[in-house]
Each structure stands twice: as structure tokens, then as C-alpha cells.
Enzyme design. Structure first.
Site, PDB file in Angstrom:
ATOM      1  N   SER A   1      -8.338   4.777 -46.920  1.00 22.69           N
ATOM      2  CA  SER A   1      -7.118   3.827 -46.934  1.00 22.69           C
ATOM      3  C   SER A   1      -6.032   4.184 -47.803  1.00 22.69           C
ATOM      4  O   SER A   1      -6.347   5.009 -48.878  1.00 22.69           O
ATOM      5  CB  SER A   1      -7.597   2.588 -47.461  1.00 22.69           C
ATOM      6  OG  SER A   1      -6.689   1.679 -47.472  1.00 22.69           O
ATOM      7  N   TYR A  29     -12.476  -3.117 -53.176  1.00 30.85           N
ATOM      8  CA  TYR A  29     -11.918  -2.417 -51.872  1.00 30.85           C
ATOM      9  C   TYR A  29     -11.216  -1.092 -52.094  1.00 30.85           C
ATOM     10  O   TYR A  29     -11.725   0.128 -51.587  1.00 30.85           O
ATOM     11  CB  TYR A  29     -11.260  -3.180 -50.837  1.00 30.85           C
ATOM     12  CG  TYR A  29     -11.076  -2.421 -49.641  1.00 30.85           C
ATOM     13  CD1 TYR A  29     -11.731  -2.131 -48.633  1.00 30.85           C
ATOM     14  CD2 TYR A  29      -9.508  -2.053 -49.397  1.00 30.85           C
ATOM     15  CE1 TYR A  29     -11.284  -1.736 -47.470  1.00 30.85           C
ATOM     16  CE2 TYR A  29      -9.219  -1.375 -48.256  1.00 30.85           C
ATOM     17  CZ  TYR A  29     -10.071  -1.065 -47.177  1.00 30.85           C
ATOM     18  OH  TYR A  29      -9.716  -0.607 -46.093  1.00 30.85           O
TER      19      TYR A  29
HETATM   20  P1  NDP Z   1     -12.370  -4.491 -37.845  1.00 33.44           P
HETATM   21  O1  NDP Z   1     -13.149  -5.332 -38.847  1.00 33.44           O
HETATM   22  O2  NDP Z   1     -11.308  -4.619 -36.855  1.00 33.44           O
HETATM   23  O3  NDP Z   1     -13.489  -3.580 -37.031  1.00 33.44           O
HETATM   24  C1  NDP Z   1     -14.596  -3.139 -37.719  1.00 33.44           C
HETATM   25  C2  NDP Z   1     -15.427  -2.152 -36.734  1.00 33.44           C
HETATM   26  O4  NDP Z   1     -16.470  -1.845 -37.478  1.00 33.44           O
HETATM   27  C3  NDP Z   1     -16.051  -3.158 -35.541  1.00 33.44           C
HETATM   28  O5  NDP Z   1     -16.240  -2.102 -34.503  1.00 33.44           O
HETATM   29  C4  NDP Z   1     -17.369  -3.632 -36.219  1.00 33.44           C
HETATM   30  O6  NDP Z   1     -18.409  -3.606 -35.329  1.00 33.44           O
HETATM   31  C5  NDP Z   1     -17.906  -2.347 -36.946  1.00 33.44           C
HETATM   32  N1  NDP Z   1     -18.411  -2.825 -38.240  1.00 33.44           N
HETATM   33  C6  NDP Z   1     -18.459  -3.470 -39.077  1.00 33.44           C
HETATM   34  N2  NDP Z   1     -19.464  -3.789 -39.902  1.00 33.44           N
HETATM   35  C7  NDP Z   1     -20.279  -2.946 -39.545  1.00 33.44           C
HETATM   36  C8  NDP Z   1     -21.417  -2.456 -40.177  1.00 33.44           C
HETATM   37  N3  NDP Z   1     -22.011  -2.820 -41.058  1.00 33.44           N
HETATM   38  N4  NDP Z   1     -22.146  -1.576 -39.564  1.00 33.44           N
HETATM   39  C9  NDP Z   1     -21.477  -0.848 -38.320  1.00 33.44           C
HETATM   40  N5  NDP Z   1     -20.465  -0.973 -37.759  1.00 33.44           N
HETATM   41  C10 NDP Z   1     -19.739  -2.151 -38.516  1.00 33.44           C
HETATM   42  O7  NDP Z   1     -11.800  -3.213 -39.051  1.00 33.44           O
HETATM   43  P2  NDP Z   1     -10.584  -2.200 -38.620  1.00 33.44           P
HETATM   44  O8  NDP Z   1     -10.585  -1.580 -37.588  1.00 33.44           O
HETATM   45  O9  NDP Z   1      -9.435  -2.808 -39.294  1.00 33.44           O
HETATM   46  O10 NDP Z   1     -11.171  -1.054 -39.891  1.00 33.44           O
HETATM   47  C11 NDP Z   1     -11.810   0.066 -39.543  1.00 33.44           C
HETATM   48  C12 NDP Z   1     -11.734   1.135 -40.849  1.00 33.44           C
HETATM   49  O11 NDP Z   1     -10.540   1.302 -41.186  1.00 33.44           O
HETATM   50  C13 NDP Z   1     -12.430   0.481 -42.334  1.00 33.44           C
HETATM   51  O12 NDP Z   1     -13.210   1.573 -42.722  1.00 33.44           O
HETATM   52  C14 NDP Z   1     -11.044  -0.075 -42.975  1.00 33.44           C
HETATM   53  O13 NDP Z   1     -11.544  -0.342 -44.188  1.00 33.44           O
HETATM   54  C15 NDP Z   1     -10.213   1.049 -42.534  1.00 33.44           C
HETATM   55  N6  NDP Z   1      -8.821   0.674 -42.773  1.00 33.44           N
HETATM   56  C16 NDP Z   1      -8.088  -0.805 -42.127  1.00 33.44           C
HETATM   57  C17 NDP Z   1      -6.807  -0.779 -42.386  1.00 33.44           C
HETATM   58  C18 NDP Z   1      -6.488  -2.152 -41.738  1.00 33.44           C
HETATM   59  O14 NDP Z   1      -5.223  -2.317 -42.016  1.00 33.44           O
HETATM   60  N7  NDP Z   1      -6.874  -2.430 -40.364  1.00 33.44           N
HETATM   61  C19 NDP Z   1      -6.245  -0.101 -43.199  1.00 33.44           C
HETATM   62  C20 NDP Z   1      -6.968   0.808 -43.828  1.00 33.44           C
HETATM   63  C21 NDP Z   1      -8.172   1.300 -43.661  1.00 33.44           C
HETATM   64  P3  NDP Z   1     -18.819  -5.160 -34.703  1.00 33.44           P
HETATM   65  O15 NDP Z   1     -17.638  -5.464 -33.693  1.00 33.44           O
HETATM   66  O16 NDP Z   1     -19.955  -5.229 -34.143  1.00 33.44           O
HETATM   67  O17 NDP Z   1     -18.646  -6.353 -35.633  1.00 33.44           O
END
Ligand code: NDP
Length: 247
Positions: free
Chosen positions: A142, A156
Site C-alpha cells: 500500500s 495497517y
Molecule cells: P476487499 O476487501 O475489497 O477484497 C478482499 C479480497 O480478499 C476478497 O476476495 C476476500 O475474499 C479476500 N479475503 C479477505 N480476507 C481473506 C482471508 N482471510 N483469506 C483469504 N482471502 C481473504 O479488499 P481490496 O480489494 O480493497 O484489497 C486487496 C488488497 O489491496 C489488500 O491487501 C489491501 O490491503 C490492498 N490495498 C487496498 C487499497 C484500497 O484502497 N482498496 C489500497 C492499498 C492497498 P472473500 O470475498 O471471500 O471475503
């Protein structure tokens, strides 16, 4: 559509929704066969599998909590068994629990550490045992892992700082196999985790140079480049896609 990943196999953790789903689809559009993991949402995971298959690739969705080491190791084995090999790992599963640090519970702190850091370690170690030479390890860090202006993200941001140093350090350990390790650092991206319409969005938009949220496809485009052959001289890099947040 490009075919730069034709015949390659990618594993995207947390690939059922948000940034991970966009990455899975984009890698498939570029010719890859794709395994995704997810935690709970099997329906969304199936939709991503169908989308990947729509691009002509093979796909598999594996339920595996990234914070559970045994589940993660088994997921990597299943992905390789289903798709035959492993060329690209995208460590995307992660979460944030925004709140003043003083109010965070031990359970919440353990959860983000286990998911954002320990999960990345365990997944990467398991994947390296199967990864082909010249493979690609991509971390989704991030922009706050380098510089953070948003209150409520102290723990975080620390996990994403850990991801950054992990990528830099690991790049030197696996270079003899031609494997690159890079950390893609998104800024505010419109997902369920960080909706562009939420109350929390306004200060994040102000912090960008472009004065808007990013789209999941804008992150996926960078990941696709890093996953492809043309990024062969990029390793140990922190590649920021944040609309100028850290500028
Ligand atoms: P979302 O919460 O929208 O999506 C998360 C995804 O990860 C879903 O597919 C979810 O699966 C899966 N997931 C959640 N918990 C687990 C777990 N314990 N084990 C396996 N899979 C899991 O998140 P984002 O798409 O926004 O974020 C994705 C990544 O990008 C993260 O690492 C986040 O920190 C990073 N990020 C995001 C930013 C943003 O602004 N959105 C900015 C910077 C970094 P399920 O559908 O089954 O819950």
C-alpha cells in the site's frame, strides 16, 4: 487483449472480489491460467472463475483463509495440482480495520498481522517450493507502507511497511533462479474495503494529486506488466499506483 502470459499459471490470493478479482481477470485476459483463493464469498469466487474461463484460460477457486498456515499450504498444492505448475504469485489477500490505534483490540491487531504479514510469508514460502525459474512474486502492499497521512491506519501501515521490506529482501534471495519480487503499492482504490463513496473517502481523495479514487483495473494493469516478461529487470521495487498520494 495481449497474450504476454500465454500458458503461464498464476495464483492470486483474495481473488474473489476487489483488486484481487481484477488482477485475476486481467492476467487471464493476457493469457494466463489462474487459481484464486478466497475466504468466505464462494459466489463471487465462482464468478471470477467463469470470467477467467471466458478468456479461454483454466481457472480454479480455492477456499483458504490466508491467516491459516495449513489452509494456505494446501491451497498452493491444490492450485499446482489443478493447473500443473506455478509461474506467478500475487499476494493480494489483506485487510484494514481503520480506527484510532488506542482503540484497536488485540484480536484486531492479530488479525491484520496474521493476514497481511504472516499470510504473505507462508504463502510465498509454499509457492517458492513450486515456482518455476524466472517466476514472479508480486506483493500488494500500500502507498501507506511508505508514507501515511491518514489517521486510523497506524497498525495497517506497519503491516504494509513489513511487506515492502519483505519484497526488497526476498528479491536478493531468489534472484539466482531468475525470480523477481516486487511490491505494488495502491493508493485509494474503490472496493468493498475502501468505497469511494464512503465518509472515509474525502480525505483520501484530497491527498491524491489526481483528486480521485483509483479503479481496480488501474492496479491490475501494473500487476500484469510486472507479471510479464517485459519487467525482467525490475526486482525489489516498490511500484506505487496511488494517483500521486505519495508525490
Ligand atoms: P476487499 O476487501 O475489497 O477484497 C478482499 C479480497 O480478499 C476478497 O476476495 C476476500 O475474499 C479476500 N479475503 C479477505 N480476507 C481473506 C482471508 N482471510 N483469506 C483469504 N482471502 C481473504 O479488499 P481490496 O480489494 O480493497 O484489497 C486487496 C488488497 O489491496 C489488500 O491487501 C489491501 O490491503 C490492498 N490495498 C487496498 C487499497 C484500497 O484502497 N482498496 C489500497 C492499498 C492497498 P472473500 O470475498 O471471500 O471475503
Amino acid at each position: 487483449m495481449s497474450h504476454s502470459l500465454k500458458g503461464e499459471v498464476a495464483l492470486v490470493t483474495g481473488g474473489s472480489r476487489g483488486i484481487g478479482a481484477a488482477i485475476a481477470k486481467r492476467l487471464a485476459a493476457d493469457g494466463a491460467n489462474v487459481a484464486i483463493t478466497y475466504a468466505k464469498d464462494a459466489e463471487s469466487a465462482s464468478a471470477v472463475v467463469k470470467a477467467v474461463e471466458g478468456f479461454g484460460g483454466k481457472a480454479v477457486a480455492i477456499q483458504a483463509d490466508a491467516a491459516n498456515a495449513e489452509a494456505v499450504k494446501s491451497a498452493v498444492e491444490k492450485a499446482v495440482a489443478a493447473l500443473g505448475k506455478l509461474d506467478v504469485l500475487v499476494n493480494n489477500a489483506g485487510t484494514a480495520i481503520p480506527k484510532p490505534f488506542i482503540e484497536a483490540t488485540l484480536e484486531e491487531l492479530d488479525h491484520i498481522l496474521n493476514l497481511n504479514v504472516r499470510g504473505v510469508f507462508v504463502t510465498t514460502q509454499a509457492a517458492l517450493k513450486h515456482m518455476n525459474d524466472n517466476g514472479r512474486i508480486i506483493l500488494i502492499g500500500s502507498c501507506v507502507g511508505e508514507k501515511n497521512m491518514t489517521p486510523g491506519l497506524a497498525a495497517y501501515a506497519a503491516t504494509k511497511g513489513a511487506v515492502k521490506m519483505f519484497a526488497q529482501s526476498l528479491s536478493r534471495e531468489v534472484a539466482d533462479r531468475g525470480i523477481t519480487v516486487n511490491n505494488v503499492q495502491p493508493g485509494p482504490i474503490d472496493t468493498d474495503l475502501n468505497p469511494a463513496a464512503g465518509d472515509w473517502a474525502t480525505p483520501q481523495i484530497s491527498a491524491t494529486a489526481l483528486k480521485r479514487y483509483g479503479k481496480v483495473d488501474e492496479v491490475a494493469a501494473l500487476v500484469a506488466f510486472v507479471a510479464g516478461a517485459e519487467s525482467s529487470y525490475i526486482t525489489g521495487a516498490n511500484l506505487t499506483v496511488d494517483g500521486g498520494t505519495n508525490a
